[in-house]
Design a protein around this motif. Structure first.
Motif, PDB file in Angstrom:
ATOM      1  N   ALA A  18      32.067  34.955  41.062  1.00 38.39           N
ATOM      2  CA  ALA A  18      33.022  35.176  42.235  1.00 38.39           C
ATOM      3  C   ALA A  18      34.354  34.412  42.526  1.00 38.39           C
ATOM      4  O   ALA A  18      35.068  35.182  42.859  1.00 38.39           O
ATOM      5  CB  ALA A  18      31.807  33.711  42.726  1.00 38.39           C
ATOM      6  N   LEU A  19      34.546  33.537  40.963  1.00 42.99           N
ATOM      7  CA  LEU A  19      36.336  33.255  41.592  1.00 42.99           C
ATOM      8  C   LEU A  19      37.088  34.461  40.568  1.00 42.99           C
ATOM      9  O   LEU A  19      38.564  34.627  40.556  1.00 42.99           O
ATOM     10  CB  LEU A  19      36.337  31.889  40.327  1.00 42.99           C
ATOM     11  CG  LEU A  19      36.085  30.852  40.625  1.00 42.99           C
ATOM     12  CD1 LEU A  19      35.434  29.585  39.407  1.00 42.99           C
ATOM     13  CD2 LEU A  19      36.593  30.276  41.905  1.00 42.99           C
ATOM     14  N   ALA A  20      36.586  34.810  39.749  1.00 38.92           N
ATOM     15  CA  ALA A  20      37.046  36.302  38.809  1.00 38.92           C
ATOM     16  C   ALA A  20      37.197  37.323  39.390  1.00 38.92           C
ATOM     17  O   ALA A  20      38.866  37.678  39.684  1.00 38.92           O
ATOM     18  CB  ALA A  20      36.497  36.543  37.588  1.00 38.92           C
ATOM     19  N   VAL A  21      36.304  37.572  40.275  1.00 39.63           N
ATOM     20  CA  VAL A  21      36.792  39.341  41.419  1.00 39.63           C
ATOM     21  C   VAL A  21      37.964  39.099  42.738  1.00 39.63           C
ATOM     22  O   VAL A  21      38.898  39.580  41.971  1.00 39.63           O
ATOM     23  CB  VAL A  21      35.629  39.259  42.053  1.00 39.63           C
ATOM     24  CG1 VAL A  21      35.568  40.207  43.543  1.00 39.63           C
ATOM     25  CG2 VAL A  21      34.151  40.005  40.939  1.00 39.63           C
ATOM     26  N   PRO A  22      38.181  37.542  42.634  1.00 43.21           N
ATOM     27  CA  PRO A  22      39.530  37.574  43.957  1.00 43.21           C
ATOM     28  C   PRO A  22      40.364  37.439  42.600  1.00 43.21           C
ATOM     29  O   PRO A  22      41.548  38.352  43.058  1.00 43.21           O
ATOM     30  CB  PRO A  22      39.657  36.071  44.851  1.00 43.21           C
ATOM     31  CG  PRO A  22      38.224  35.472  44.663  1.00 43.21           C
ATOM     32  CD  PRO A  22      37.015  36.286  43.281  1.00 43.21           C
ATOM     33  N   ALA A  23      40.429  37.345  41.527  1.00 34.34           N
ATOM     34  CA  ALA A  23      41.689  37.142  41.134  1.00 34.34           C
ATOM     35  C   ALA A  23      41.848  38.204  39.650  1.00 34.34           C
ATOM     36  O   ALA A  23      43.529  38.965  40.401  1.00 34.34           O
ATOM     37  CB  ALA A  23      41.600  36.159  39.881  1.00 34.34           C
ATOM     38  N   LEU A  24      41.082  39.269  40.412  1.00 38.48           N
ATOM     39  CA  LEU A  24      41.312  40.723  39.541  1.00 38.48           C
ATOM     40  C   LEU A  24      41.482  41.672  40.440  1.00 38.48           C
ATOM     41  O   LEU A  24      42.639  42.624  40.612  1.00 38.48           O
ATOM     42  CB  LEU A  24      40.012  41.193  39.163  1.00 38.48           C
ATOM     43  CG  LEU A  24      39.359  40.578  37.757  1.00 38.48           C
ATOM     44  CD1 LEU A  24      37.616  41.603  37.231  1.00 38.48           C
ATOM     45  CD2 LEU A  24      40.391  41.018  36.521  1.00 38.48           C
ATOM     46  N   SER A  25      41.666  40.801  41.709  1.00 37.57           N
ATOM     47  CA  SER A  25      42.259  42.054  42.606  1.00 37.57           C
ATOM     48  C   SER A  25      43.310  42.115  43.412  1.00 37.57           C
ATOM     49  O   SER A  25      43.893  42.339  44.195  1.00 37.57           O
ATOM     50  CB  SER A  25      40.910  41.208  44.200  1.00 37.57           C
ATOM     51  OG  SER A  25      41.454  42.368  45.298  1.00 37.57           O
ATOM     52  N   ALA A  26      43.556  40.794  42.682  1.00 36.95           N
ATOM     53  CA  ALA A  26      44.996  40.063  42.865  1.00 36.95           C
ATOM     54  C   ALA A  26      45.880  40.502  41.658  1.00 36.95           C
ATOM     55  O   ALA A  26      47.081  40.856  41.922  1.00 36.95           O
ATOM     56  CB  ALA A  26      45.560  38.572  42.804  1.00 36.95           C
ATOM     57  N   GLU A  29      46.371  44.419  43.104  1.00 33.16           N
ATOM     58  CA  GLU A  29      47.624  44.674  43.943  1.00 33.16           C
ATOM     59  C   GLU A  29      48.823  44.122  43.314  1.00 33.16           C
ATOM     60  O   GLU A  29      50.047  44.854  43.852  1.00 33.16           O
ATOM     61  CB  GLU A  29      47.417  43.763  45.241  1.00 33.16           C
ATOM     62  CG  GLU A  29      45.934  43.951  45.751  1.00 33.16           C
ATOM     63  CD  GLU A  29      46.146  42.643  47.205  1.00 33.16           C
ATOM     64  OE1 GLU A  29      47.052  41.713  47.467  1.00 33.16           O
ATOM     65  OE2 GLU A  29      44.634  42.762  47.676  1.00 33.16           O
ATOM     66  N   GLN A  30      48.882  43.511  42.497  1.00 36.51           N
ATOM     67  CA  GLN A  30      50.088  43.123  41.425  1.00 36.51           C
ATOM     68  C   GLN A  30      50.276  44.215  40.663  1.00 36.51           C
ATOM     69  O   GLN A  30      51.730  44.357  40.619  1.00 36.51           O
ATOM     70  CB  GLN A  30      50.261  41.861  41.344  1.00 36.51           C
ATOM     71  CG  GLN A  30      50.689  40.881  41.638  1.00 36.51           C
ATOM     72  CD  GLN A  30      50.325  39.650  41.235  1.00 36.51           C
ATOM     73  OE1 GLN A  30      50.047  39.443  39.813  1.00 36.51           O
ATOM     74  NE2 GLN A  30      50.100  38.669  41.246  1.00 36.51           N
ATOM     75  N   ALA A  31      49.702  45.203  40.170  1.00 37.78           N
ATOM     76  CA  ALA A  31      50.120  46.479  39.640  1.00 37.78           C
ATOM     77  C   ALA A  31      50.668  47.317  40.121  1.00 37.78           C
ATOM     78  O   ALA A  31      51.134  47.789  40.047  1.00 37.78           O
ATOM     79  CB  ALA A  31      47.985  46.827  39.008  1.00 37.78           C
ATOM     80  N   ASP A  32      50.095  47.711  41.602  1.00 36.96           N
ATOM     81  CA  ASP A  32      49.759  48.249  42.689  1.00 36.96           C
ATOM     82  C   ASP A  32      51.244  48.235  43.040  1.00 36.96           C
ATOM     83  O   ASP A  32      52.321  49.465  42.977  1.00 36.96           O
ATOM     84  CB  ASP A  32      49.712  48.980  43.177  1.00 36.96           C
ATOM     85  CG  ASP A  32      48.018  49.247  43.195  1.00 36.96           C
ATOM     86  OD1 ASP A  32      48.110  49.963  42.563  1.00 36.96           O
ATOM     87  OD2 ASP A  32      46.402  48.890  44.230  1.00 36.96           O
ATOM     88  N   ASP A  33      52.047  47.006  43.549  1.00 36.12           N
ATOM     89  CA  ASP A  33      53.069  46.564  43.695  1.00 36.12           C
ATOM     90  C   ASP A  33      54.422  47.192  42.450  1.00 36.12           C
ATOM     91  O   ASP A  33      55.291  47.605  42.640  1.00 36.12           O
ATOM     92  CB  ASP A  33      53.349  45.486  44.141  1.00 36.12           C
ATOM     93  CG  ASP A  33      52.695  44.835  45.029  1.00 36.12           C
ATOM     94  OD1 ASP A  33      51.836  45.731  46.361  1.00 36.12           O
ATOM     95  OD2 ASP A  33      52.535  43.158  45.611  1.00 36.12           O
TER      96      ASP A  33
END
Length: 94
Positions: A18-26, A29-33
């Protein structure tokens, strides 16, 4: 191991996920940016290269025009020298 221990371990793993999923999502997003920034930089580099190519072509044309003008001036000077020589010869023979 008891069922309670197994259940606690499963909860710990689930909590970690549960903690890892938001971090992976962030991270995604940073990779897309970063990809967008890299694409923009590549486009700017391409434009700069095209502008440099145009400037080089214009400089080449200007150099060619200067060469033609210099050749024309040299021909004109040679003709004037010939004319002066002919005029001098005619003046001596008269």
């Amino acid at each position: 191991m008891t069922t309670e221990t197994n259940f606690r371990k499963m909860l710990a793993v689930a909590g970690g996920l549960a903690l890892a999923v938001p971090a992976l999502s962030a991270c995604a997003e940073q990779a897309d940016d970063a990809a967008a920034v890299a694409e923009c930089a590549a486009e700017e580099a391409t434009c700069a290269a095209e502008e440099a190519t145009c400037a080089a072509e214009e400089a080449t044309c200007a150099a060619e025009e200067a060469t033609c003008a210099a050749e024309g001036a040299a021909v004109d000077a040679a003709c004037a020298a010939d004319d002066a020589t002919c005029a001098a010869e005619e003046a001596v023979t008269e």
